[in-house]
Design a protein around this motif. Structure first.
Motif, short mmCIF file in Angstrom:
data_model
loop_
_atom_site.label_atom_id
_atom_site.label_comp_id
_atom_site.label_asym_id
_atom_site.label_seq_id
_atom_site.Cartn_x
_atom_site.Cartn_y
_atom_site.Cartn_z
N VAL A 66 0.85 -1.19 0.00
CA VAL A 66 0.00 0.00 0.00
C VAL A 66 0.89 1.24 0.00
N THR A 67 0.52 2.21 -0.83
CA THR A 67 1.20 3.51 -0.82
C THR A 67 0.25 4.52 -0.20
N PHE A 68 0.77 5.29 0.75
CA PHE A 68 -0.04 6.26 1.47
C PHE A 68 0.29 7.69 1.03
N ALA A 69 -0.72 8.52 1.04
CA ALA A 69 -0.56 9.97 0.84
C ALA A 69 -0.81 10.60 2.20
N PRO A 70 -0.30 11.72 2.50
CA PRO A 70 0.42 12.62 1.62
C PRO A 70 1.93 12.38 1.58
N ASP A 71 2.47 11.47 2.39
CA ASP A 71 3.94 11.34 2.50
C ASP A 71 4.56 10.32 1.55
N GLY A 72 3.77 9.55 0.81
CA GLY A 72 4.31 8.58 -0.13
C GLY A 72 4.86 7.32 0.50
N HIS A 73 4.59 7.09 1.78
CA HIS A 73 5.10 5.90 2.47
C HIS A 73 4.60 4.64 1.76
N ALA A 74 5.51 3.72 1.43
CA ALA A 74 5.15 2.52 0.69
C ALA A 74 5.98 1.31 1.11
N ALA A 75 6.53 1.32 2.32
CA ALA A 75 7.44 0.25 2.73
C ALA A 75 6.75 -0.98 3.29
N GLY A 76 5.49 -0.87 3.68
CA GLY A 76 4.82 -2.00 4.33
C GLY A 76 4.22 -2.97 3.33
N ILE A 77 4.40 -4.25 3.60
CA ILE A 77 3.76 -5.31 2.81
C ILE A 77 2.78 -6.01 3.74
N TYR A 78 1.51 -5.95 3.39
CA TYR A 78 0.44 -6.48 4.23
C TYR A 78 0.05 -7.86 3.75
N SER A 79 0.40 -8.89 4.52
CA SER A 79 0.03 -10.25 4.15
C SER A 79 -1.49 -10.39 4.22
N PHE A 80 -2.02 -11.34 3.47
CA PHE A 80 -3.45 -11.58 3.52
C PHE A 80 -3.88 -11.97 4.93
N ASP A 81 -3.04 -12.71 5.65
CA ASP A 81 -3.37 -13.07 7.03
C ASP A 81 -3.49 -11.83 7.91
N LEU A 82 -2.57 -10.87 7.74
CA LEU A 82 -2.64 -9.62 8.51
C LEU A 82 -3.90 -8.85 8.17
N LEU A 83 -4.22 -8.73 6.89
CA LEU A 83 -5.43 -8.02 6.48
C LEU A 83 -6.67 -8.67 7.06
N ARG A 84 -6.71 -10.00 7.04
CA ARG A 84 -7.86 -10.72 7.59
C ARG A 84 -8.00 -10.43 9.08
#
Length: 91
Positions: A66-84
């Protein structure tokens, strides 16, 4: 592992995840940012003010980035298990 049928970014307020068992989770940008699993975000109590989801992309067959605004942070990778698990937490 549960695998989403579809993930929608929508208007930037968050993401909507439709799971294979027809469960639908709506995760706000603030919830996602607070749960960011990257090294820089671990232990951060709150999402930065005005956080929005600007984009999302698939990572292999196990996660999304996921890329976030307004700072452009994009370092996190969200596993499907985490999202669930985030979707099962009370708002």
């Amino acid at each position: 592992m549960d695998v989403p049928q579809r993930i929608e970014v929508g208007d930037g307020a968050g993401v909507t995840i439709i799971w294979g068992d027809d469960r639908i989770d709506r995760l706000s940008a603030a919830v996602l940012r607070k749960a960011c699993p990257c090294a820089a975000c671990r232990g951060v109590a709150e999402a930065p003010r005005g956080t929005r989801v600007s984009s999302g992309r698939s990572v292999g067959g196990y996660a999304i980035a996921v890329t976030f605004a307004p700072d452009g942070h994009a370092a996190g990778i969200y596993s499907f298990d985490l999202l669930r698990s985030l979707g099962s937490e009370p708002a």
